[in-house]
Design a protein around this motif. Structure first.
Motif, mmCIF file in Angstrom:
data_model
loop_
_atom_site.group_PDB
_atom_site.id
_atom_site.type_symbol
_atom_site.label_atom_id
_atom_site.label_comp_id
_atom_site.label_asym_id
_atom_site.label_seq_id
_atom_site.Cartn_x
_atom_site.Cartn_y
_atom_site.Cartn_z
ATOM 1 N N GLN A 1 2.338 1.784 -3.596
ATOM 2 C CA GLN A 1 1.429 2.055 -4.302
ATOM 3 C C GLN A 1 1.251 3.600 -3.925
ATOM 4 O O GLN A 1 1.198 4.420 -5.058
ATOM 5 N N GLN B 1 0.700 -1.252 -0.107
ATOM 6 C CA GLN B 1 0.059 -0.124 -0.088
ATOM 7 C C GLN B 1 0.836 1.273 -0.049
ATOM 8 O O GLN B 1 0.563 2.072 -0.687
ATOM 9 N N GLN C 1 2.161 6.340 -7.057
ATOM 10 C CA GLN C 1 1.119 7.477 -7.369
ATOM 11 C C GLN C 1 1.571 8.950 -7.601
ATOM 12 O O GLN C 1 1.367 9.734 -8.278
#
Length: 216
Positions: free
Chosen positions: A179, A176, A183
């Protein structure tokens, strides 16, 4: 004034090996494609050398090893190569993503990809992130960032072997957070799959003239 959104894209895969010959042979056995004649060179500053294989436009595979003819650098080598045992088996150890603004990308990422370092090999010049201890971030799952300063991308000079990256599957306990970091630097590619797992791992699915093959 609105800042220009960052855009980062996959640039190359990194296979580490105890010797360049062993790494090239491993890739050839796995993919069924010859890496001869060797195309690559020496990284004088870090005491390594490499061989390259095209995986399509703007993307390639790099086999890298300590250069036995080079002087020992005064800093840790990249990709954790100083920690490789003499009999270490070749493996897909890391990947690199390119950006047109490496300074902004490093500043934006909540996971530090390393310190920006200038590098040169032959006619190629680039900036790349390298950790102070040489170890890739997040056991190789967080990509090093690269900004090419040379006009031509290295892949443009490589012979066509009919190989393409189908998928890069990455697993990590902190998926997580990774990610979020991706981004923040504008890294998005349908071929990159990130999964939550107990242990870090990298696996590339490569299409070849003999069908899909795996590098892990």
């Amino acid at each position: 004034m609105t800042a220009t959104p960052l855009h980062t894209a996959p640039d190359h895969l990194v296979v580490t090996a105890s010797t360049l010959e062993a790494g090239m042979a491993w890739v050839e056995q796995r993919l069924g494609v010859s890496m001869a004649p060797r195309i690559g060179g020496q990284h004088v500053r870090l005491g390594t050398h490499n061989a390259l294989l095209s995986l399509g436009e703007g993307f390639y595979l790099e086999v890298i090893a300590i250069d036995p003819q080079a002087q020992t650098p005064d800093r840790p080598r990249w990709f954790g190569m100083d920690d490789l045992p003499a009999d270490a088996a070749p493996r897909l150890a890391h990947w690199v993503a390119r950006t047109s603004d490496i300074t902004a990308a490093v500043a934006a990422s909540p996971i530090a990809p390393g310190v920006i370092e200038p590098m040169q090999r032959g006619t190629l010049d680039w900036l790349i992130t390298i950790a102070a201890d040489g170890a890739p971030a997040c056991a190789g799952v967080m990509p090093s960032l690269i900004q090419w300063l040379s006009a031509a991308h290295p892949a443009s000079a490589l012979p066509e072997r009919g190989c393409r990256l189908q998928q890069l599957v990455l697993e990590h306990p902190a998926a997580q957070q990774l990610q979020v970091a991706w981004q923040s630097i504008g890294l998005a590619d349908a071929r990159i799959v990130l999964k939550q797992a107990k242990h870090a791992s990298l696996r590339a699915v490569v299409s070849t003239p003999q069908g899909a093959r795996i590098l892990d």
